[in-house]
Scaffold this active site. Structure first.
Site, PDB file in Angstrom:
ATOM      1  CE1 TYR A 118      -3.310  -2.874   0.996  1.00  0.00           C
ATOM      2  CE2 TYR A 118      -4.575  -0.849   0.887  1.00  0.00           C
ATOM      3  CZ  TYR A 118      -4.519  -2.216   0.888  1.00  0.00           C
ATOM      4  OH  TYR A 118      -5.673  -2.932   0.770  1.00  0.00           O
ATOM      5  CE  LYS A 163       1.717 -17.801  -1.707  1.00  0.00           C
ATOM      6  NZ  LYS A 163       1.281 -19.177  -1.820  1.00  0.00           N
ATOM      7  CG  ASP A 196      -1.792 -20.535  -0.537  1.00  0.00           C
ATOM      8  OD1 ASP A 196      -1.298 -20.550   0.620  1.00  0.00           O
ATOM      9  OD2 ASP A 196      -1.280 -21.137  -1.496  1.00  0.00           O
ATOM     10  CG  ASP A 220      -7.994  -4.989   1.528  1.00  0.00           C
ATOM     11  OD1 ASP A 220      -8.956  -4.486   2.152  1.00  0.00           O
ATOM     12  OD2 ASP A 220      -7.914  -4.988   0.290  1.00  0.00           O
ATOM     13  CG  ASP A 224     -13.603  -7.200   1.687  1.00  0.00           C
ATOM     14  OD1 ASP A 224     -13.382  -6.458   2.667  1.00  0.00           O
ATOM     15  OD2 ASP A 224     -14.026  -6.780   0.593  1.00  0.00           O
TER      16      ASP A 224
HETATM   17  C1  IPM Z   1     -10.359  -1.390   3.662  1.00  0.00           C
HETATM   18  C2  IPM Z   1     -10.566  -0.844   2.283  1.00  0.00           C
HETATM   19  C3  IPM Z   1      -9.401   0.059   1.908  1.00  0.00           C
HETATM   20  C4  IPM Z   1      -8.126  -0.768   1.933  1.00  0.00           C
HETATM   21  C5  IPM Z   1      -9.561   0.798   0.569  1.00  0.00           C
HETATM   22  C6  IPM Z   1     -10.806   1.633   0.521  1.00  0.00           C
HETATM   23  C7  IPM Z   1      -8.350   1.649   0.254  1.00  0.00           C
HETATM   24  O1  IPM Z   1     -10.742  -1.870   1.371  1.00  0.00           O
HETATM   25  O2  IPM Z   1     -10.240  -0.589   4.605  1.00  0.00           O
HETATM   26  O3  IPM Z   1     -10.313  -2.607   3.820  1.00  0.00           O
HETATM   27  O4  IPM Z   1      -7.804  -1.440   0.940  1.00  0.00           O
HETATM   28  O5  IPM Z   1      -7.440  -0.747   2.958  1.00  0.00           O
HETATM   29 MG    MG Z   2     -10.813  -3.797   2.246  1.00  0.00          MG
END
Ligand code: IPM
Ligand code: MG
Length: 333
Positions: A118, A163, A196, A220, A224
């Protein structure tokens, strides 16, 4: 919610607002204006709404709203991003996983937030592009330590996700983590899991995880995925803490452009982020629990936004959902 919590605690929180992301770009040309930066540095805690949207998503633009969020995380030095993932029987049906997999899931993901790909050097021309992933020993050590300390208040198990079979940053991550835990966390059980495989185990045996610690990008992706255990991406809160545990609090979801402006977004992730703010930055544990209890009481009583609605059940708008949670909060007072 914050105002109601303050009233309940007999504390008056001073709440100030500032722009970030697309709205800030429209007003000032910058995704993280200097006034916002100053306010973030001054505040005890920052509560953040999502940034971004199709209006600012030109792939060739030099500035994107997301840059505002990354700059804010860097400016506040919030290197540890805590993303709790807990399942509740009332929401089992909202998850694509079978209920027997969801029983007893209580995971805390600690995502490194101010390093890795990032923040590494980037470059791009017509035919090639690069994103540098870099980590220092210091960056790894402070976040795996935070994970170890948090694990002590839980089941004392840490899964470090990397990884190391492919990446040098992961090999450094693994050796620093092993060293730190051998020296200072002999009471915490540490395992290393390849990213993975971790993604797979998160679906096949989620209840086995206690604390997961990992680098920025893996964290990240992993969170999700993990959100689907809780029923919806809209449910998950997060706390990003710096060395003084001053923090930035935000739901893990983004700006959800497909439903933006319709008044139907799930407010639970944000309200649960308020609970984390009360807990970690203001030290108001009792109040934090009361907010969390109110959210799940409202959900269990059948108040649902569309993303977690019962099959054939009614879906509330964001405001009505927020009101139902507030009512549950007041009823517990
Ligand atoms: C999160 C989001 C952010 C990230 C984006 C919006 C930049 O997906 O906070 O998980 O990737 O960190
Ligand atoms: Mg995210």
């Amino acid at each position: 919610m914050l105002a109601a919590a303050g009233q309940a605690a007999g504390e008056k929180f001073e709440i100030r607002e500032a722009l970030i992301g697309g709205a800030a770009m429209d007003a000032t040309g910058e995704p993280f204006p200097i006034d916002t930066r100053a306010l973030c540095k001054e505040a005890d805690a920052v509560l953040l709404g999502a940034v971004g949207g199709p209006r600012w998503s030109d792939p060739n633009a030099t500035v994107r709203p997301e840059q505002g969020l990354l700059d804010m995380r860097a400016a506040m030095q919030v290197y540890a991003n805590l993303r709790p993932v807990k399942t509740h029987p009332a929401l089992y049906a909202a998850s694509p996983l079978k209920p027997d997999r969801l029983e007893g899931v209580d995971i805390l993901v600690v995502r490194e937030l101010t390093g890795g790909v990032y923040f590494g050097e980037k470059s791009r021309d017509e035919n090639s592009a690069r994103d540098l992933c870099a980590y220092t020993r210091h960056e790894i050590e402070r976040v795996v330590r935070m994970a170890g300390e948090l694990a002590r208040g839980r089941r004392a198990q840490v899964a470090s996700v990397d990884k190391a079979n492919v990446m040098d940053t992961s090999r450094l991550w693994r050796s620093v983590t092993t060293e730190v835990y051998a020296k200072d966390f002999s009471d915490v059980q540490l395992e290393h899991v390849l990213a993975d495989a971790a993604m797979m185990h998160l679906l096949s045996r989620p209840a086995d995880f206690d604390v997961i610690v990992t680098e920025n990008l893996f964290g990240d992706l992993l969170t999700d995925e993990a959100s689907m255990l809780s029923g919806s991406l809209g449910m998950l809160p997060s706390a990003s803490l710096n060395a003084d545990r001053r923090g930035l609090f935000e739901p893990i979801h983004g700006s959800a452009p497909d439903i933006a402006g319709k008044g139907i977004a799930n407010p639970c992730g944000t309200i649960l982020s308020v609970a984390m703010l009360l807990r970690y930055s203001l030290g108001l544990e009792e109040l934090a629990s009361r907010v969390e209890t109110a959210v799940f009481a409202a959900v269990a009583a059948g108040h649902r936004t569309g993303d977690i609605a019962e099959p054939g059940g009614a879906a509330l708008g964001s405001e009505a959902m927020g009101d139902a949670i507030l009512a549950a909060f007041d009823a517990a007072g």
